[in-house]
Structure formats: C-alpha cells, structure tokens
Design an enzyme around this catalytic site. Structure first.
Site, PDB file in Angstrom:
ATOM      1  N   ASP A 249       0.847  -1.184   0.000  1.00  0.00           N
ATOM      2  CA  ASP A 249       0.000   0.000   0.000  1.00  0.00           C
ATOM      3  C   ASP A 249       0.891   1.246   0.000  1.00  0.00           C
ATOM      4  O   ASP A 249       1.877   1.309   0.744  1.00  0.00           O
ATOM      5  CB  ASP A 249      -0.898  -0.007   1.249  1.00  0.00           C
ATOM      6  CG  ASP A 249      -1.937   1.094   1.213  1.00  0.00           C
ATOM      7  OD1 ASP A 249      -3.082   0.804   0.850  1.00  0.00           O
ATOM      8  OD2 ASP A 249      -1.593   2.244   1.548  1.00  0.00           O
ATOM      9  N   ILE A 250       0.563   2.226  -0.836  1.00  0.00           N
ATOM     10  CA  ILE A 250       1.331   3.476  -0.881  1.00  0.00           C
ATOM     11  C   ILE A 250       0.958   4.316   0.335  1.00  0.00           C
ATOM     12  O   ILE A 250      -0.230   4.583   0.572  1.00  0.00           O
ATOM     13  CB  ILE A 250       1.053   4.257  -2.177  1.00  0.00           C
ATOM     14  CG1 ILE A 250       1.452   3.407  -3.400  1.00  0.00           C
ATOM     15  CG2 ILE A 250       1.806   5.589  -2.184  1.00  0.00           C
ATOM     16  CD1 ILE A 250       1.131   4.055  -4.726  1.00  0.00           C
ATOM     17  N   GLU A 291      -4.800   2.355  -4.228  1.00  0.00           N
ATOM     18  CA  GLU A 291      -3.336   2.353  -4.097  1.00  0.00           C
ATOM     19  C   GLU A 291      -2.821   1.036  -3.532  1.00  0.00           C
ATOM     20  O   GLU A 291      -1.654   0.937  -3.136  1.00  0.00           O
ATOM     21  CB  GLU A 291      -2.886   3.512  -3.206  1.00  0.00           C
ATOM     22  CG  GLU A 291      -3.212   3.382  -1.733  1.00  0.00           C
ATOM     23  CD  GLU A 291      -4.614   3.885  -1.364  1.00  0.00           C
ATOM     24  OE1 GLU A 291      -4.827   4.179  -0.189  1.00  0.00           O
ATOM     25  OE2 GLU A 291      -5.476   3.979  -2.262  1.00  0.00           O
TER      26      GLU A 291
END
Length: 372
Positions: A249-250, A291
C-alpha cells in the site's frame, strides 16, 4: 505459445478420432468384400461348375486381394499405435490404407463399371485431414491403379461391347478428375476456416486479456487476481508447494491526490507498477484496488520474497517526480504464507493484518504475518 498448444491438442484429438474411424471403415470394407467373394464363389460353383476355374478365382478374387487388404490394415494399425510416429505420417498411412482397400476393389472386384471409381471415395475421405500433400500423392497413385483396373475391366468377358467399355472408362476419368477438384476445394476450405477460427480465437483472447488488465498500471486486475489465487489454492491441495501473498500500500496516498492532483497520483501508481514489473513476472503482480497492490508467489521461499519486496520498496522510495522533486513516496507491505485450512479470504486477511501492522509501526517497512 498457449494458442499453439491449444490448436495442437485440438488437431491431435480430431485427427486421432478420424484415423480410428477410417481404419475401422477399411476393416469393414475388407471383410464385406471377402464375404461377398466367398458367397459369389459358391454361387458360381453351383451354377456353372464346369466353366468355372476354382483355383484362378480363389487366387484372383479372394487370396491376393484379401492378403493385400489385411496386410495393409495390419501394418497401419501398428503404426497408429506407435507414439514415435508423427501425426502427419499417421494421417498419410491411414489414408493410404483406405486407398489400398478401394484400389483392390477397383482392380480385383470390378464386376460393375461403377467400381472403377472406388478410389474416388478414398480421395474424398483423405480431404478430412486438410493436407494437400496427401491429396496429391493419392492422385498420383490413382493414375496407375485406374490404368490397371481399366485393363482388368476391359478383359472381363461380361462387361459389354468395346464402345461401351471406352465410354465407361472416359466417364470414370472425368469423374475422378471432378472428385480431385472437389476434394482439393474441401481441403482449401478447411484451411481457410481454420485460419478464420484462429483469428476469432486470438481476438477473443485479446478481449479476455484486456478484461484482466488494469488500464492505468497495465498490471493484472482484481478479476485476474481472484482467478490466480483460486488456482494456487487448488494446486496447493494436490501438490507440495509453498505459496506466498504480499499486500502493498502506498503510504499517505490520499495526501498525494489532495496536494498534487489525481493526474500526479496516477503517475505515482504507474511508477510503482513499473518497478513491480521490473522485479517480478507480470503474472505475479496485481492492482488490488486504489493504491493497494498484491504480489502472488506460487512456489517460493520467504527469504527470497522479502528481498524482492525490499528491493521494490527501496526503488520506489528513491523515485524522483517532476511535480515533487524534493519529496519521497513510500510503501508498506505485509507478507503471509499459505496455511492449511486457508481459503482466499482468510489468506488475504492475514496479509492485510501484516500490512496494517507495518503501517501502525511507522510505515515504509515490511512485516511478515505470524501465523498461529
């Protein structure tokens, strides 16, 4: 490669069925002709025994033709059972076998003029295999067979006056020529149809593939992920493999969109996808949604996977963007092995727990799920 394999298996199955069918047809025709000749022998013997030469008839109508028929059938059956012989050669041999049965009928059993055309049946039947080479070889073989059959027909005392024999032979030549043209048209038509089906199949695969690809990142999408994880779980039940799932996950991605805009946010997503693609096979990388990204490893070890994910993390954090040259973006990741009794939801849940733990402990790091 997958398409070639699909068509190869299809052709193998299709040709194998027809090889058996044609061989069985050859056997049936050979036995039927033998039975008719034996019946005819006894009939002639009872009606005109004095004028009938037993030995000549037995040799010319029973022994020699049946020997040729069953000898060819026996050789062909051995060839069809051999795994070393290629499919194309099996196609040729079974076509030749039926051609010989028809030729024997034409040469040795031509009581009626129509039997001069027996080889035409073989010519039509061999077009099933869609091979112009087999067709050409049979046409070349038909010429001497027809010549011999015409001689035996001409010498038969019961086949009519000379002019009638000449017309019969001319008509037979015309019929054989027409049959060849027709059979060749069938072969060409089969090839054209196969090309068309192949194009349709390729286009269908392209459309299906497009449905499996995320349009922005060009990674596999959620649908492809669901198919892959189900396949791996089923494979694990039947074999000894070590599958792993990685959820990434960003960090603070919402702030990226809010601060720089969605176009810049898309650029960040694409850059992460490119980095993932450069480190693992495209078939292992998925955009799970927003994301969130996932890596699926069918059979691997934890140490190697940690190195791969760490390399992705480092490369992503070092990426420089024109819209934010002084800012670094990071990812967090959670890794989970597959555990006995897991289904896809439970497996994803454990990887998600590891990802959550990584975020709770400062982000920009990798955590491994501690399975109980």
């Amino acid at each position: 490669m997958e398409l070639e394999r699909y068509f190869s298996l299809y052709r193998e199955s299709f040709y194998s069925r027809w090889q058996k069918n044609i061989l069985n047809l050859s056997i049936i025709v050979a036995f039927v002709v033998l039975g008719i000749e034996i019946f005819t022998f006894h009939s002639l013997l009872s009606v005109a025994e004095k004028e009938f030469r037993k030995f000549t008839y037995i040799c010319a109508r029973i022994v020699i033709p049946s020997g040729i028929n069953f000898g060819t059938i026996l050789v062909t059956s051995f060839i069809l059972k051999s795994r070393k012989v290629k499919t194309e050669r099996k196609n040729f041999m079974v076509s030749f076998c039926f051609f010989m049965v028809c030729s024997v009928l034409s040469v040795f059993h031509n009581y009626f003029q129509i039997l001069l055309l027996s080889t035409c049946i073989s010519l039509l039947l061999c077009s099933i295999f869609g091979d112009t080479r087999i067709l050409k070889i049979q046409v070349h073989l038909i010429i001497p067979i027809f010549f011999i059959a015409s001689i035996t027909f001409w010498c038969d005392k019961l086949t009519g006056i000379p002019i009638y024999k000449i017309l019969t032979i001319i008509c037979a030549i015309a019929f054989i020529s027409f049959t060849y043209v027709f059979a060749r048209a069938v072969v060409i038509s089969q090839k054209d149809q196969l090309k068309y089906i192949r194009k349709i199949y390729e286009r269908q695969n392209e459309l299906v593939e497009e449905l499996r690809i995320d349009p922005l990142t060009k990674l596999c999408n959620r649908m492809a992920f669901n198919e892959t994880i189900s396949r791996i779980i089923n494979l694990k039940k039947d074999s000894d493999i070590s599958p792993f799932i990685v959820m990434m996950d960003i960090d603070f991605f919402k702030k990226v969109n809010d601060r720089y805009g969605h176009i810049c946010g898309d650029e960040v997503l694409v850059s992460l996808a490119n980095i993932m693609r450069s480190n693992v096979s495209t078939r292992k990388a998925f955009r799970f949604g927003g994301e969130e990204f996932i890596l699926l490893f069918e059979d691997d070890n934890q140490e190697r996977i940690v190195k791969i994910v760490e390399k992705i993390r480092q490369e992503f954090s070092e990426k420089v963007y024109d819209f934010a040259p002084d800012e670094s973006f990071t990812i967090s990741a959670g890794i989970s092995a597959w555990k006995e009794g897991f289904d896809d939801k439970k497996w994803i849940e454990w990887a998600d727990k590891a990802l959550y733990f990584a975020k709770e402990n400062g982000r920009d790091q990798i955590k491994i799920a501690e399975l109980k």
